[in-house]
Design an enzyme around this catalytic site. Sequence first.
Site, PDB file in Angstrom:
ATOM      1  N   ASP A  51       0.856  -1.038   0.092  1.00 19.14           N
ATOM      2  CA  ASP A  51      -0.042   0.081  -0.031  1.00 19.14           C
ATOM      3  C   ASP A  51       0.963   1.358  -0.186  1.00 19.14           C
ATOM      4  O   ASP A  51       2.044   1.045   0.506  1.00 19.14           O
ATOM      5  CB  ASP A  51      -0.954  -0.168   1.542  1.00 19.14           C
ATOM      6  CG  ASP A  51      -1.994  -1.089   1.149  1.00 19.14           C
ATOM      7  OD1 ASP A  51      -2.373  -1.418   0.089  1.00 19.14           O
ATOM      8  OD2 ASP A  51      -2.401  -1.306   2.157  1.00 19.14           O
ATOM      9  N   TYR A  79       6.180  -8.522   8.545  1.00 17.96           N
ATOM     10  CA  TYR A  79       5.938  -6.892   8.701  1.00 17.96           C
ATOM     11  C   TYR A  79       5.999  -6.531  10.052  1.00 17.96           C
ATOM     12  O   TYR A  79       5.929  -7.496  10.954  1.00 17.96           O
ATOM     13  CB  TYR A  79       4.334  -6.721   8.422  1.00 17.96           C
ATOM     14  CG  TYR A  79       3.869  -7.268   6.967  1.00 17.96           C
ATOM     15  CD1 TYR A  79       3.929  -6.190   5.678  1.00 17.96           C
ATOM     16  CD2 TYR A  79       3.549  -8.502   6.273  1.00 17.96           C
ATOM     17  CE1 TYR A  79       3.544  -6.486   4.512  1.00 17.96           C
ATOM     18  CE2 TYR A  79       3.036  -8.835   5.346  1.00 17.96           C
ATOM     19  CZ  TYR A  79       3.168  -7.812   4.328  1.00 17.96           C
ATOM     20  OH  TYR A  79       2.853  -8.078   2.997  1.00 17.96           O
ATOM     21  N   ASP A  93      -6.509   1.992   7.814  1.00 19.13           N
ATOM     22  CA  ASP A  93      -5.364   2.406   7.971  1.00 19.13           C
ATOM     23  C   ASP A  93      -5.536   3.862   8.010  1.00 19.13           C
ATOM     24  O   ASP A  93      -6.667   4.655   8.339  1.00 19.13           O
ATOM     25  CB  ASP A  93      -4.390   2.187   7.051  1.00 19.13           C
ATOM     26  CG  ASP A  93      -4.742   2.566   5.545  1.00 19.13           C
ATOM     27  OD1 ASP A  93      -5.806   3.204   5.222  1.00 19.13           O
ATOM     28  OD2 ASP A  93      -4.113   1.906   4.722  1.00 19.13           O
ATOM     29  N   ARG A 185      -3.824  -4.602   7.593  1.00 23.34           N
ATOM     30  CA  ARG A 185      -4.954  -3.627   7.938  1.00 23.34           C
ATOM     31  C   ARG A 185      -6.284  -4.122   8.568  1.00 23.34           C
ATOM     32  O   ARG A 185      -6.698  -3.765   9.581  1.00 23.34           O
ATOM     33  CB  ARG A 185      -5.338  -2.609   6.727  1.00 23.34           C
ATOM     34  CG  ARG A 185      -4.412  -1.941   6.276  1.00 23.34           C
ATOM     35  CD  ARG A 185      -5.095  -1.000   5.093  1.00 23.34           C
ATOM     36  NE  ARG A 185      -4.930  -1.924   3.876  1.00 23.34           N
ATOM     37  CZ  ARG A 185      -5.603  -1.480   2.933  1.00 23.34           C
ATOM     38  NH1 ARG A 185      -6.955  -0.819   2.777  1.00 23.34           N
ATOM     39  NH2 ARG A 185      -5.969  -2.385   1.852  1.00 23.34           N
TER      40      ARG A 185
END
Length: 229
Positions: A51, A79, A93, A185
């Site tokens: 993203d 992540y 987000d 997310r």
Amino acid sequence: MTVEDFKNGQVLLIDKPLEWTSFQVVNKLRWHIRKHYNLKKIKVGHAGTLDPLATGLLIICTGKQTKSIETYQGQIKEYTGTFTIGATTPSYDLETEIDHTFPTEHITPELIQETTTKFVGKIQQKPPIFSAIKKEGKRLYELARAGKTTEIKSREIEIKEFEITKIDFPKVAFRVVCSKGTYIRSLAYDFGLALNSGAHLSSLRRTKIGDFSVDNAQSIDEFVASLES
């Protein structure tokens, strides 16, 4: 590297900067490769979207290596990032503004740590409405931005590791190792629900894809400089 190296296929590790789309990175690299070698065209693609509000490892394939993109996309990913507890956003987000706030007085560091265990293993997860998944020929984010609601089916994903690395309330830092198709997310949103509160993703960085690490990645500027050297 020579022009033949790029045509035969290269795997480039790029550290994607904040606010760039993955396609912008691909287009930038393709433009510089074509310009440097005076090419009319060359295949360049990425192996897994990040993203715009995420940074970190983006695998870029050139030439014949673009045929291997699906192999890289299917690999386990790691992540790091932060959840902000006590508020949600429509996009899960910071792409959209906070739409709801929730009580947090009952949330303790122990509860936060305990809640991670609910998400480890194979779980069902619904992708965010603000995502690039297609439904009836439209991207979900296109429907969301037009104010349309749509039913999103949950899918099975796997969280192999989920650890809280720091609590600086309302921000909670984490590290996640997960399967292809996992939306961090959505994990943030679901984590907030599991706390009987709300949460959204406030920062995200992809650190690994399979055996590839962001520690070995170049910035876009470093890649461009390497072409000129």
